[in-house]
Scaffold this motif. Structure first.
Motif, mmCIF file in Angstrom:
data_model
loop_
_atom_site.group_PDB
_atom_site.id
_atom_site.type_symbol
_atom_site.label_atom_id
_atom_site.label_comp_id
_atom_site.label_asym_id
_atom_site.label_seq_id
_atom_site.Cartn_x
_atom_site.Cartn_y
_atom_site.Cartn_z
ATOM 1 N N MET A 113 0.849 -1.190 0.000
ATOM 2 C CA MET A 113 0.000 0.000 0.000
ATOM 3 C C MET A 113 0.886 1.241 0.000
ATOM 4 O O MET A 113 1.858 1.332 0.755
ATOM 5 C CB MET A 113 -0.874 0.001 1.249
ATOM 6 C CG MET A 113 -1.918 1.086 1.285
ATOM 7 S SD MET A 113 -3.319 0.660 0.254
ATOM 8 C CE MET A 113 -4.285 2.162 0.390
ATOM 9 N N GLU A 114 0.563 2.205 -0.856
ATOM 10 C CA GLU A 114 1.357 3.430 -0.962
ATOM 11 C C GLU A 114 0.462 4.654 -0.834
ATOM 12 O O GLU A 114 -0.731 4.595 -1.130
ATOM 13 C CB GLU A 114 2.100 3.467 -2.308
ATOM 14 C CG GLU A 114 3.173 2.401 -2.445
ATOM 15 C CD GLU A 114 3.867 2.432 -3.791
ATOM 16 O OE1 GLU A 114 5.079 2.185 -3.838
ATOM 17 O OE2 GLU A 114 3.181 2.710 -4.809
ATOM 18 N N LEU A 115 1.062 5.752 -0.401
ATOM 19 C CA LEU A 115 0.349 7.020 -0.264
ATOM 20 C C LEU A 115 0.988 8.055 -1.180
ATOM 21 O O LEU A 115 2.212 8.203 -1.202
ATOM 22 C CB LEU A 115 0.412 7.512 1.190
ATOM 23 C CG LEU A 115 -0.253 8.870 1.478
ATOM 24 C CD1 LEU A 115 -1.774 8.729 1.453
ATOM 25 C CD2 LEU A 115 0.204 9.425 2.822
ATOM 26 N N ARG A 116 0.148 8.769 -1.920
ATOM 27 C CA ARG A 116 0.656 9.866 -2.748
ATOM 28 C C ARG A 116 0.977 11.042 -1.821
ATOM 29 O O ARG A 116 0.133 11.467 -1.032
ATOM 30 C CB ARG A 116 -0.404 10.275 -3.767
ATOM 31 C CG ARG A 116 0.112 11.273 -4.826
ATOM 32 C CD ARG A 116 -1.049 11.882 -5.570
ATOM 33 N NE ARG A 116 -1.834 10.915 -6.278
ATOM 34 C CZ ARG A 116 -1.784 10.713 -7.601
ATOM 35 N NH1 ARG A 116 -0.972 11.439 -8.338
ATOM 36 N NH2 ARG A 116 -2.560 9.805 -8.170
ATOM 37 N N VAL A 117 2.187 11.573 -1.896
ATOM 38 C CA VAL A 117 2.614 12.649 -0.992
ATOM 39 C C VAL A 117 3.047 13.871 -1.791
ATOM 40 O O VAL A 117 3.437 13.768 -2.952
ATOM 41 C CB VAL A 117 3.764 12.195 -0.064
ATOM 42 C CG1 VAL A 117 3.323 11.067 0.841
ATOM 43 C CG2 VAL A 117 4.995 11.777 -0.872
ATOM 44 N N GLY A 118 2.984 15.015 -1.149
ATOM 45 C CA GLY A 118 3.389 16.273 -1.757
ATOM 46 C C GLY A 118 2.962 17.425 -0.868
ATOM 47 O O GLY A 118 2.222 17.245 0.112
ATOM 48 N N PRO A 119 3.411 18.643 -1.147
ATOM 49 C CA PRO A 119 3.009 19.805 -0.340
ATOM 50 C C PRO A 119 1.497 19.996 -0.300
ATOM 51 O O PRO A 119 0.970 20.594 0.636
ATOM 52 C CB PRO A 119 3.701 20.984 -1.050
ATOM 53 C CG PRO A 119 4.817 20.361 -1.831
ATOM 54 C CD PRO A 119 4.344 19.011 -2.238
ATOM 55 N N GLY A 120 0.802 19.480 -1.294
ATOM 56 C CA GLY A 120 -0.648 19.634 -1.345
ATOM 57 C C GLY A 120 -1.409 18.833 -0.321
ATOM 58 O O GLY A 120 -2.645 18.899 -0.259
ATOM 59 N N LEU A 130 -7.586 5.092 3.535
ATOM 60 C CA LEU A 130 -6.707 4.571 2.495
ATOM 61 C C LEU A 130 -5.954 5.674 1.769
ATOM 62 O O LEU A 130 -5.216 5.409 0.820
ATOM 63 C CB LEU A 130 -7.525 3.767 1.475
ATOM 64 C CG LEU A 130 -8.369 2.618 2.029
ATOM 65 C CD1 LEU A 130 -9.145 1.941 0.916
ATOM 66 C CD2 LEU A 130 -7.484 1.613 2.757
ATOM 67 N N GLY A 131 -6.164 6.930 2.195
ATOM 68 C CA GLY A 131 -5.500 8.043 1.535
ATOM 69 C C GLY A 131 -6.235 8.552 0.313
ATOM 70 O O GLY A 131 -5.663 9.301 -0.488
ATOM 71 N N GLU A 132 -7.507 8.185 0.172
ATOM 72 C CA GLU A 132 -8.320 8.673 -0.944
ATOM 73 C C GLU A 132 -9.065 9.922 -0.515
ATOM 74 O O GLU A 132 -9.587 9.988 0.610
ATOM 75 C CB GLU A 132 -9.307 7.595 -1.387
ATOM 76 C CG GLU A 132 -8.628 6.314 -1.869
ATOM 77 C CD GLU A 132 -9.610 5.159 -2.014
ATOM 78 O OE1 GLU A 132 -10.715 5.227 -1.426
ATOM 79 O OE2 GLU A 132 -9.253 4.174 -2.712
ATOM 80 N N PRO A 133 -9.130 10.956 -1.358
ATOM 81 C CA PRO A 133 -9.750 12.230 -0.963
ATOM 82 C C PRO A 133 -11.228 12.076 -0.584
ATOM 83 O O PRO A 133 -11.984 11.359 -1.241
ATOM 84 C CB PRO A 133 -9.605 13.098 -2.219
ATOM 85 C CG PRO A 133 -8.485 12.487 -2.989
ATOM 86 C CD PRO A 133 -8.556 11.015 -2.724
ATOM 87 N N LEU A 134 -11.603 12.759 0.506
ATOM 88 C CA LEU A 134 -13.000 12.800 0.945
ATOM 89 C C LEU A 134 -13.617 14.180 0.783
ATOM 90 O O LEU A 134 -14.817 14.350 0.982
ATOM 91 C CB LEU A 134 -13.108 12.392 2.424
ATOM 92 C CG LEU A 134 -12.964 10.918 2.780
ATOM 93 C CD1 LEU A 134 -13.092 10.749 4.294
ATOM 94 C CD2 LEU A 134 -14.006 10.076 2.072
ATOM 95 N N ASP A 135 -12.782 15.179 0.442
ATOM 96 C CA ASP A 135 -13.263 16.560 0.439
ATOM 97 C C ASP A 135 -13.720 17.032 -0.939
ATOM 98 O O ASP A 135 -14.043 18.208 -1.123
ATOM 99 C CB ASP A 135 -12.180 17.497 0.985
ATOM 100 C CG ASP A 135 -10.812 17.261 0.332
ATOM 101 O OD1 ASP A 135 -10.765 16.587 -0.719
ATOM 102 O OD2 ASP A 135 -9.807 17.748 0.881
ATOM 103 N N GLY A 136 -13.728 16.133 -1.927
ATOM 104 C CA GLY A 136 -14.246 16.493 -3.238
ATOM 105 C C GLY A 136 -13.276 17.230 -4.142
ATOM 106 O O GLY A 136 -13.676 17.720 -5.196
ATOM 107 N N PHE A 137 -11.996 17.304 -3.767
ATOM 108 C CA PHE A 137 -11.029 18.059 -4.556
ATOM 109 C C PHE A 137 -10.101 17.189 -5.398
ATOM 110 O O PHE A 137 -9.184 17.686 -6.029
ATOM 111 C CB PHE A 137 -10.181 18.961 -3.658
ATOM 112 C CG PHE A 137 -10.960 20.067 -3.016
ATOM 113 C CD1 PHE A 137 -11.517 21.069 -3.781
ATOM 114 C CD2 PHE A 137 -11.152 20.092 -1.648
ATOM 115 C CE1 PHE A 137 -12.244 22.102 -3.188
ATOM 116 C CE2 PHE A 137 -11.864 21.118 -1.046
ATOM 117 C CZ PHE A 137 -12.421 22.115 -1.818
ATOM 118 N N GLY A 138 -10.312 15.881 -5.404
ATOM 119 C CA GLY A 138 -9.473 15.013 -6.209
ATOM 120 C C GLY A 138 -8.111 14.783 -5.586
ATOM 121 O O GLY A 138 -7.791 15.300 -4.509
#
Length: 456
Positions: A78-85, A94-102
Motif C-alpha cells: 500500500m502506498e500514499l501519494r505525498v506532496g506539499p498539497g 486509504l488516503g483517498e480524498p473525501l473533500d471532493g477536490f481530487g
C-alpha cells in the motif's frame, strides 16, 4: 502490474476471498479483485500458503462470485501519494480524498509501512513544547519528538483536551508553528465533525492533514489509516523540515480491528483475545515519532486510547505505556467534580520532562516546583483516605492544611478554561500560589533561594 490475470476464486468467506497462489506473491501485497462486470475492489494479501492466498477486501465482497471473478496482484505494498498539497486536505483511511477536490498534484508515492530508522540517526528529544495547559506544562511536560499518549475512558473529555493541545501547542524558543496530522479510527461522525469544526474555527485547518476511517468503515481500513497518516507526517517532517504533531484517536478501535483480523486469520489469541504481536504492532506505529540528525523537522505523537472499564492494566494501555515515554491519564472522579482538564496528578508522567525544563528552556524553578507539587499531592491522597476512615475532624492541623492545599491545587492549578492558554511562567506562578497553602518547612523539595525569589 502483472501481465497475467488469475481467473476464478476458490471460495469467498465474508470480506475474505481465497484464490490459488501465483508465484512471488508477498504478504501485505495490494490486489485488485474484479467482478464479472469489471467493477474493481481493492484488497490486501492477508495470509499465504504453498497453494493459496487469502485476500481481505477493503469493504465487502458483495457482487463477487467464485466463477466469474478475477484477481490482479499489483506487486507493491500500500502506498500514499505525498506532496506539499497534503496540507488542508481530508482523506479516508486509504488516503483517498473525501473533500471532493481530487488527488493532490504529485507523482511521489511512499510505502505506508515506512522505512526503518537507524537508531544512530535519531537525536534525543529536548525541546519544550508549550501546550498552554498547566497540568501538562507544569507536571507532565511534552517534548518535541516525544510520544505521549492520553489514557482516557468513555465519556471523558479526551477529544476536547486533544483539540486544545492542537490549537495551542508551540515551541517556546521558536516562532515556528506545528502542522497537524490528525487520524481518526473507528470514531463516530460527530467526533470527526467536532475536530474538523474546531480546526476550522481556530484557523488552523489549512495546516492540518486529516485521515478519517469512521465507525462504518471496514476493519482493515482502520489498520491502514494510522500508517497512511504517519507516512504523511514523515514526508512533511523529514523531507519538508516541518514540526509535525500527530494526533491519533482512538487506538483502542485500532486494536479491536487488529483482533478481528487476527481472528479471521485463525491465529492463536493472547491476553483478552488480542494477538500475541500486539506489542510489536503498536511499536511499529509509536516508534515512527522522533527527531533525526540532519533534519530540522520532527514528529511528536499524541495517541488517544480509551481504557475499557477505565482499567489501566488492560493490554492496550499496559503495552502502550511500555512503548511510549509516559502518559497523561484522565481521572473520572475529577471529571465528575467538574474539573477540566481532569488530568490525574499521580498516574500521569512524562519520562522526557527532565531533559526539556530548567534554565534556558523553561524556568530555573520548574523542576523543583513540579517535584514539590507531586510530593504534596501524593500526601493529600493519603490524608483523604485516612479522613474517610477516621473523619476529617480527627485530623491534625498539619493534615488539614494539606487538605486545603489539595483543594486549591485542583481548583486553581489543574482547572482552567478550554480556551485558556497559560504560558509556562503563569503556570509556575500558579504552582507557587498553591504551595503557599503549606508551611515553608514542608517545602523540602524546593531550593530555599527559589522560595525567597518566587513565593509571595
Amino acid at each position: 502490474m502483472r501481465g497475467v490475470e488469475y481467473k476464478k476464486l476458490s471460495r469467498i468467506e465474508g470480506p475474505v476471498v481465497i484464490t490459488s497462489r501465483c508465484r512471488d506473491v508477498s504478504y501485505n501485497e495490494m490486489v485488485n479483485v474484479y467482478d464479472k462486470y469489471g467493477n474493481k475492489k481493492l484488497g490486501r494479501v492477508l495470509d499465504l500458503s504453498d497453494d493459496w492466498a487469502a485476500i481481505q477486501i477493503f469493504g465487502n465482497s458483495a457482487g463477487l462470485s467464485a466463477d466469474d471473478s478475477r484477481v490482479e496482484f499489483l506487486e507493491r505494498p500500500m502506498e500514499l501519494r505525498v506532496g506539499p498539497g497534503l496540507l488542508g486536505r481530508v482523506f479516508n483511511g486509504l488516503g483517498e480524498p473525501l473533500d471532493g477536490f481530487g488527488n493532490i498534484f504529485s507523482s511521489q508515492y511512499r510505502d505506508i509501512n515506512g522505512l526503518p530508522i537507524n537508531p544512530y540517526a535519531r537525536t534525543y528529544p529536548k525541546d519544550f513544547i508549550q501546550t498552554g495547559i498547566s497540568s501538562i506544562d507544569g507536571m507532565n511536560t511534552l517534548i518535541r519528538g516525544q510520544k505521549l499518549p492520553i489514557f482516557s475512558g468513555n465519556g471523558l473529555p479526551h477529544n476536547r483536551l486533544a483539540a486544545q493541545i492542537v490549537r495551542q501547542a508551540k515551541l517556546l524558543k521558536s516562532s515556528e508553528q506545528f502542522v497537524i496530522v490528525f487520524c481518526a479510527m473507528g470514531v463516530k461522525n460527530d467526533v470527526a465533525r467536532f475536530f474538523l469544526d474546531d480546526f476550522e474555527h481556530a484557523g488552523v485547518l489549512s495546516n492540518v492533514v486529516v485521515f478519517l476511517s469512521l465507525a462504518d468503515s471496514p476493519s482493515l481500513e482502520r489498520l491502514i489509516a494510522p500508517r497512511a497518516a504517519l507516512t504523511a507526517a514523515e514526508y512533511l517532517a523529514y523531507e519538508k523540515d516541518m514540526h509535525v504533531l500527530v494526533v491519533m484517536t482512538d487506538m483502542t478501535n485500532y486494536c479491536e480491528s487488529l483482533r478481528e483480523v487476527s481472528s479471521i486469520r485463525g491465529e492463536v489469541p493472547s491476553r483478552k483475545g488480542y494477538p500475541g504481536y500486539l506489542y510489536s504492532d503498536l511499536a511499529s506505529l509509536y516508534e515512527r515519532a522522533g527527531k533525526i540528525k540532519d533534519s530540522s523537522g520532527s514528529i511528536t505523537q499524541i495517541p488517544i486510547l480509551s481504557m475499557p472499564n477505565d482499567d489501566i492494566s488492560h493490554p492496550i494501555p499496559d503495552l502502550s505505556g511500555y512503548i511510549t515515554e509516559g502518559q497523561i491519564v484522565l481521572e473520572r472522579e475529577l471529571f465528575q467534580r467538574g474539573i477540566y482538564p481532569p488530568v490525574a496528578g499521580l498516574p500521569s508522567l512524562s519520562r522526557l520532562m527532565k531533559d526539556g525544563i530548567g534554565p534556558d528552556m523553561t524556568r530555573e524553578d520548574h523542576k523543583d516546583v513540579s517535584s514539590q507539587l507531586f510530593a504534596a499531592y501524593a500526601k493529600v491522597k493519603q490524608i483523604r483516605n485516612l479522613a474517610s476512615i477516621i473523619g476529617e475532624e480527627e485530623l491534625s492541623a498539619g493534615d488539614k492544611q494539606y487538605l486545603k492545599f489539595g483543594e486549591k491545587f485542583e481548583q486553581v492549578f489543574l482547572t482552567q478554561g478550554e480556551y485558556e492558554n497559560r504560558d509556562i511562567g503563569a503556570t509556575l506562578d500558579l504552582g507557587w500560589k498553591v504551595l503557599g497553602e503549606l508551611p515553608k518547612e514542608e517545602l523540602l523539595r524546593v531550593n530555599e533561594k527559589f522560595i525567597e525569589k518566587y513565593m509571595n
